[in-house]
Design an enzyme around this catalytic site. Structure first.
Site, PDB file in Angstrom:
ATOM      1  N   HIS A 171     -32.049  -3.352   7.660  1.00 47.35           N
ATOM      2  CA  HIS A 171     -31.088  -3.851   6.667  1.00 47.35           C
ATOM      3  C   HIS A 171     -31.814  -4.780   5.698  1.00 47.35           C
ATOM      4  O   HIS A 171     -32.601  -5.637   6.108  1.00 47.35           O
ATOM      5  CB  HIS A 171     -29.956  -4.624   7.367  1.00 47.35           C
ATOM      6  N   HIS A 174     -31.368  -9.158  -3.307  1.00 47.11           N
ATOM      7  CA  HIS A 174     -30.053  -9.287  -2.679  1.00 47.11           C
ATOM      8  C   HIS A 174     -29.116  -9.919  -3.703  1.00 47.11           C
ATOM      9  O   HIS A 174     -29.203 -11.117  -3.976  1.00 47.11           O
ATOM     10  CB  HIS A 174     -30.159 -10.161  -1.430  1.00 47.11           C
TER      11      HIS A 174
END
Length: 578
Positions: A123, A169
């Site tokens: 992830h 992110h």
């Protein structure tokens, strides 16, 4: 041979401890006596020991002779009549071929569809640390691939000038890395650990112009390595065997992406009182940018032809509630759920999720509150058939250890075939596997923790305790379906760098196919928080019998030079019917 170790005490005093080579455990002495004559183990007796204790049924006498000869050569001992107890013990502890897992290599059937396998999945693979303000880099991508990870996640965003694509992110303070650098790192390292396919999942936040740029980057970087799905509506995924040394892209097709977002926006608009048309227009403006609005009415194949052609595994959620997500249609796809969504869904739709994953791919990812890159228990996803249970590789704790243990199976190729019971259903009610059930015990796993060594050469002598040698104990635990979860531990051995426990534990396993053995060495601390001494996790389906050396890893999963010794089991006994 004994030597002394000094510890400072109250500034002006010293405590002296005499360190000795550990005596073999009593049970190991008894075992040696059973396979020796006049305290000598001959080649014939060694051959018998390998068959009856180590479970090596097909071992030949020539192989026993080879072990005998190599032990003489390495340890340089005399006489050549046979092995004494001490030499026998040293052989067991020094033999690189005496690990706990069967050396089978890739042995699962790799010709089934991708949906029939668990995939080693990461992830936010590009992050170097936490999810809030760490750097993005190619280094964690390279490290993941070299460890055998097969699913890499990249979040795609426009750069500050809106003229290039970066990986970061979104909505955080994490610093970006250029997409092209990530793609090159993947190409150079994709098949370093294994030849089985790599899947790149894109989380796409781009406009049409930048998607076209991504298509060029991907095509030019990967070339013939890139797998393209020619079928318009894929009814079954290809197999890992057919995809060797290929790279697959998985993301939402652009039109589906817009439709899903506009659907969600319409729900928001109804709450806010704005019209569907206004809200949809705003959504398209945000997603495509004002300069691209004229393209919206064109045929979808003319808008994103290059980008759409990259997508080998289509992702997306159908409109409607969570129940609609698991409806199995003719076309296979990938569905993504957060760990919290999965926890909630299995309470009501557990069977539907397992049926869904028999043909489709399910990806599970950490909830957004895990800013420290911590992880969730991967077993909930695996026991419900989820193929892509994505964990943060930046962390280092129990759940990531379990993940690494699971994927030591099947030669560490990053693909583990799901047990047959997760792939079948039927009967009058189309019943499928129930992870919460308590079926009969299938196997008994006995683990005997004999002794440990290697810490005195791995750590400074005051690492664990400032005033004395360490007090080691060992936790032995099972991760698996709820009915199999168990944990036991040895007593603490005080003031010993080479502790001898000689303790055995039995574990009743109902679903051994999904079970992982977790071993953790700890040092007792009077503060109540034990000091970490090493860990490893092992897939129970691939354990082998006998006295085996179990090398320990540090918190990040890197192997220590020395380690904990386990035997004469782990051993899987016959089936018990309760």
């Amino acid at each position: 041979m004994a030597y002394k170790q000094h510890f400072k005490f109250c500034f002006c005093f010293k405590r002296m401890f005499r360190l000795r080579e550990a005596e073999p455990p009593e049970s190991m002495k008894i075992l040696f006596q059973q396979y020796s004559e006049n305290d000598i183990m001959t080649v014939d007796l060694l051959h018998r020991f390998l068959i009856e204790v180590q479970g090596e049924q097909n071992v030949s006498k020539d192989s026993a002779q080879a072990i005998f000869n190599s032990t003489h050569k390495i340890l340089k001992f005399l006489p050549r009549k046979g092995l004494t107890l001490d030499i026998f013990i040293r052989h067991l502890l020094s033999d690189d071929q005496n690990g706990p897992l069967r050396p089978l290599g890739v042995h699962h059937d790799m010709s089934a569809p991708l949906a029939h396998y668990f995939l080693y999945t990461s992830h936010n693979t590009y992050l170097t640390g936490n999810q809030l303000n760490s750097d993005s880099s190619t280094d964690p991508i390279i490290d993941a691939l070299k460890r055998g990870v097969r699913v890499i996640e990249l979040d795609l965003w426009p750069n500050s000038k809106k003229d290039d694509v970066e990986v970061r992110h979104g909505g955080t303070l994490t610093r970006p890395v250029e997409l092209i650098k990530c793609l090159r790192a993947i190409k150079e390292n994709a098949f370093w650990a294994t030849e089985y396919p790599v899947v790149i999942t894109f989380e796409d936040h781009l406009n049409q112009t930048l998607r076209a740029k991504v298509a060029k980057f991907v095509t030019r970087t990967f070339g013939d390595l890139l797998y393209r799905n020619d079928a318009e509506n894929l009814e079954v995924f290809p197999s890992p065997e057919s995809l060797k040394r290929r790279i697959l892209i998985s993301t939402k097709p652009p039109k589906e992406y817009l439709d899903d977002d506009s659907s969600m926006e319409r729900e928001d608009s109804q709450r806010q009182g704005s019209s569907d048309e206004e809200q949809t227009k705003n959504t398209y403006n945000k997603k495509l940018g004002a300069t691209d609005k004229v393209l919206l009415d064109e045929d979808e194949d003319q808008i994103f032809p290059e980008y759409r052609s990259l997508i080998a595994i289509h992702a997306g959620k159908p409109k409607g509630g969570i129940a609609d997500s698991f409806i199995d249609i003719n076309t296979v796809r990938r569905l993504s759920l957060s760990e919290q969504e999965l926890e909630n869904a299995v309470k009501t739709y557990g069977a539907a999720i397992i049926r869904f994953t028999q043909r489709n791919l399910l990806r599970v990812y950490p909830k957004g509150m895990r800013l420290d890159s911590s992880n969730y228990d991967p077993m909930l996803g695996w026991t419900h058939g989820a193929q892509m249970v994505a964990l943060n590789m930046q962390g280092h704790a129990k759940f990531l250890w379990i993940m690494k243990g699971m994927f030591r199976a099947n030669g560490g190729c990053g693909y583990v075939k799901k047990p047959d019971f997760l792939l079948r259903g039927g009967g009058p009610n189309n019943r499928v596997f129930d992870p919460s059930a308590r079926p009969p015990v299938q196997k008994i796993l006995r683990v005997t923790v004999y002794m440990g060594e290697g810490w005195v050469r791995e750590f400074r002598h005051t690492h664990f305790d400032r005033f004395s040698p360490p007090d080691f104990f060992v936790k032995v635990a099972i991760a698996g379906v709820p009915a199999d979860v168990d944990r036991k531990q040895t007593k603490a051995i005080e003031d010993e760098w080479v502790p001898v426990w000689d303790e055995s534990f039995d574990f009743s396993l109902r679903v051994p196919e999904l079970a992982v053995l977790r071993i953790e060495a700890l040092e007792y601390d009077t503060t109540g928080v034990p000091d970490f001494g090493g860990q490893t996790c092992l897939p129970i389906s691939e354990l082998r019998n006998g006295i085996r050396v179990v090398p320990l890893n540090d918190k990040k999963g890197n192997q220590y030079k020395h380690g904990l010794d386990l035997g004469p089991k782990p051993k899987l006994y016959g089936v018990l019917v309760l």
